[in-house]
Design a protein around this motif. Structure first.
Motif, PDB file in Angstrom:
ATOM      1  N   LEU A 137      19.746 -10.407 -39.630  1.00  0.00           N
ATOM      2  CA  LEU A 137      20.610  -9.770 -38.623  1.00  0.00           C
ATOM      3  C   LEU A 137      22.056  -9.704 -39.098  1.00  0.00           C
ATOM      4  O   LEU A 137      22.753  -8.731 -38.825  1.00  0.00           O
ATOM      5  CB  LEU A 137      20.495 -10.492 -37.283  1.00  0.00           C
ATOM      6  CG  LEU A 137      19.168 -10.267 -36.556  1.00  0.00           C
ATOM      7  CD1 LEU A 137      19.066 -11.200 -35.347  1.00  0.00           C
ATOM      8  CD2 LEU A 137      18.997  -8.819 -36.151  1.00  0.00           C
ATOM      9  N   ALA A 138      22.516 -10.726 -39.812  1.00  0.00           N
ATOM     10  CA  ALA A 138      23.867 -10.677 -40.386  1.00  0.00           C
ATOM     11  C   ALA A 138      23.956  -9.531 -41.389  1.00  0.00           C
ATOM     12  O   ALA A 138      24.944  -8.787 -41.421  1.00  0.00           O
ATOM     13  CB  ALA A 138      24.216 -12.010 -41.056  1.00  0.00           C
TER      14      ALA A 138
ATOM     15  N   GLU B 219      24.045  -6.268 -39.446  1.00  0.00           N
ATOM     16  CA  GLU B 219      25.376  -6.024 -38.876  1.00  0.00           C
ATOM     17  C   GLU B 219      26.320  -5.464 -39.939  1.00  0.00           C
ATOM     18  O   GLU B 219      27.045  -4.498 -39.696  1.00  0.00           O
ATOM     19  CB  GLU B 219      25.931  -7.308 -38.272  1.00  0.00           C
ATOM     20  CG  GLU B 219      27.265  -7.110 -37.591  1.00  0.00           C
ATOM     21  CD  GLU B 219      27.812  -8.378 -36.951  1.00  0.00           C
ATOM     22  OE1 GLU B 219      28.866  -8.270 -36.320  1.00  0.00           O
ATOM     23  OE2 GLU B 219      27.200  -9.458 -37.096  1.00  0.00           O
ATOM     24  N   ARG B 220      26.307  -6.073 -41.125  1.00  0.00           N
ATOM     25  CA  ARG B 220      27.159  -5.562 -42.219  1.00  0.00           C
ATOM     26  C   ARG B 220      26.775  -4.125 -42.581  1.00  0.00           C
ATOM     27  O   ARG B 220      27.628  -3.278 -42.798  1.00  0.00           O
ATOM     28  CB  ARG B 220      27.056  -6.457 -43.461  1.00  0.00           C
ATOM     29  CG  ARG B 220      27.801  -7.768 -43.330  1.00  0.00           C
ATOM     30  CD  ARG B 220      27.857  -8.530 -44.644  1.00  0.00           C
ATOM     31  NE  ARG B 220      26.564  -8.798 -45.237  1.00  0.00           N
ATOM     32  CZ  ARG B 220      25.790  -9.844 -44.956  1.00  0.00           C
ATOM     33  NH1 ARG B 220      26.183 -10.748 -44.067  1.00  0.00           N
ATOM     34  NH2 ARG B 220      24.633 -10.011 -45.557  1.00  0.00           N
ATOM     35  N   SER B 221      25.478  -3.842 -42.616  1.00  0.00           N
ATOM     36  CA  SER B 221      25.007  -2.505 -42.950  1.00  0.00           C
ATOM     37  C   SER B 221      25.490  -1.478 -41.933  1.00  0.00           C
ATOM     38  O   SER B 221      25.914  -0.377 -42.298  1.00  0.00           O
ATOM     39  CB  SER B 221      23.474  -2.495 -43.018  1.00  0.00           C
ATOM     40  OG  SER B 221      22.990  -1.199 -43.278  1.00  0.00           O
ATOM     41  N   ILE B 222      25.442  -1.847 -40.673  1.00  0.00           N
ATOM     42  CA  ILE B 222      25.900  -0.933 -39.620  1.00  0.00           C
ATOM     43  C   ILE B 222      27.394  -0.688 -39.745  1.00  0.00           C
ATOM     44  O   ILE B 222      27.859   0.450 -39.691  1.00  0.00           O
ATOM     45  CB  ILE B 222      25.515  -1.469 -38.227  1.00  0.00           C
ATOM     46  CG1 ILE B 222      23.998  -1.397 -38.047  1.00  0.00           C
ATOM     47  CG2 ILE B 222      26.240  -0.703 -37.124  1.00  0.00           C
ATOM     48  CD1 ILE B 222      23.468  -2.123 -36.818  1.00  0.00           C
ATOM     49  N   VAL B 223      28.170  -1.753 -39.951  1.00  0.00           N
ATOM     50  CA  VAL B 223      29.622  -1.609 -40.099  1.00  0.00           C
ATOM     51  C   VAL B 223      29.947  -0.771 -41.330  1.00  0.00           C
ATOM     52  O   VAL B 223      30.783   0.130 -41.283  1.00  0.00           O
ATOM     53  CB  VAL B 223      30.307  -2.994 -40.169  1.00  0.00           C
ATOM     54  CG1 VAL B 223      31.752  -2.870 -40.596  1.00  0.00           C
ATOM     55  CG2 VAL B 223      30.187  -3.708 -38.834  1.00  0.00           C
TER      56      VAL B 223
ATOM     57  N   TYR C  94      17.480  -7.071 -27.150  1.00  0.00           N
ATOM     58  CA  TYR C  94      18.797  -7.322 -26.567  1.00  0.00           C
ATOM     59  C   TYR C  94      18.766  -7.156 -25.054  1.00  0.00           C
ATOM     60  O   TYR C  94      19.344  -7.971 -24.327  1.00  0.00           O
ATOM     61  CB  TYR C  94      19.862  -6.405 -27.170  1.00  0.00           C
ATOM     62  CG  TYR C  94      21.182  -6.548 -26.447  1.00  0.00           C
ATOM     63  CD1 TYR C  94      21.968  -7.677 -26.654  1.00  0.00           C
ATOM     64  CD2 TYR C  94      21.591  -5.614 -25.511  1.00  0.00           C
ATOM     65  CE1 TYR C  94      23.159  -7.846 -25.964  1.00  0.00           C
ATOM     66  CE2 TYR C  94      22.774  -5.775 -24.815  1.00  0.00           C
ATOM     67  CZ  TYR C  94      23.555  -6.889 -25.037  1.00  0.00           C
ATOM     68  OH  TYR C  94      24.712  -7.066 -24.338  1.00  0.00           O
TER      69      TYR C  94
END
Length: 183
Positions: A161-162, A165-169, A42
């Motif tokens: 990556l999608a 992202e869901r896992s982090i949320v 990033y």
């Protein structure tokens, strides 16, 4: 002898993981394999994107506003609230960004004909031309950055990556509520 492009640079994350394995072998540092690399990627991406936008006199936030207006379709206008809701621009920073883009002639503000309390920001002709030019260059820049991946790897990484992202949320949702310690 000159080093070619194929010469591999040291993998900083592997070095960090190795250092922790030596210093604290009882710790599972496997999250670093993903998240540290994601963070480093990033930072590289941000640097390359920012330098390209700077060439056009745009900030990342200004570019986000222009692209949100462009994606809205003709007449390319949104309210400040709609821009904030797009998720790319914080509500606190919308006015500042709109002021700058208006000063640069890339958008104008217009009151709604039926409800004078509603103010739209609309791309000008110059703003539309600018965002179309810069966004095309932006996509080409991103294609170059992804050049080391095959099309199948590109799609697979996008899916992963999608999922990340869901896992982090969801990890926030699953975290137990912080309770003050009592004696």
């Amino acid at each position: 002898m000159a080093q070619g492009r194929a010469a591999k640079r040291p993998d900083a994350v592997a070095g960090i993981v190795g250092d922790w394995a030596r210093e604290r072998p009882e710790l599972d540092t496997s999250p670093l394999e993903v998240l540290a690399r994601l963070h480093r990627s990033y930072l590289q991406y941000q640097s390359r994107m920012t330098s390209r936008l700077d060439e056009h006199g745009l900030s990342v936030a200004g570019f986000d506003v222009l692209t949100a207006l462009r994606r809205a379709g003709s007449p390319y206008r949104l309210t400040a609230g709609q821009l904030a809701a797009s998720g790319l621009v914080s509500s606190a920073g919308v006015t500042l960004r709109l002021d700058r883009l208006e000063k640069d002639g890339l958008l104008v503000r217009e009151r709604d004909a039926e409800d004078r309390r509603v103010v739209y920001s609309r791309l000008t002709g110059a703003g539309l031309a600018k965002v179309d030019e810069v966004f095309s260059e932006h996509l080409e820049n991103e294609r170059r950055m992804l050049g080391g991946l095959s099309p199948a790897e590109h799609r697979q990484l996008g899916r992963l990556l999608a999922k990340l992202e869901r896992s982090i949320v969801e990890s926030d949702d699953a975290a137990p509520a912080q309770r003050p310690e009592t004696d």
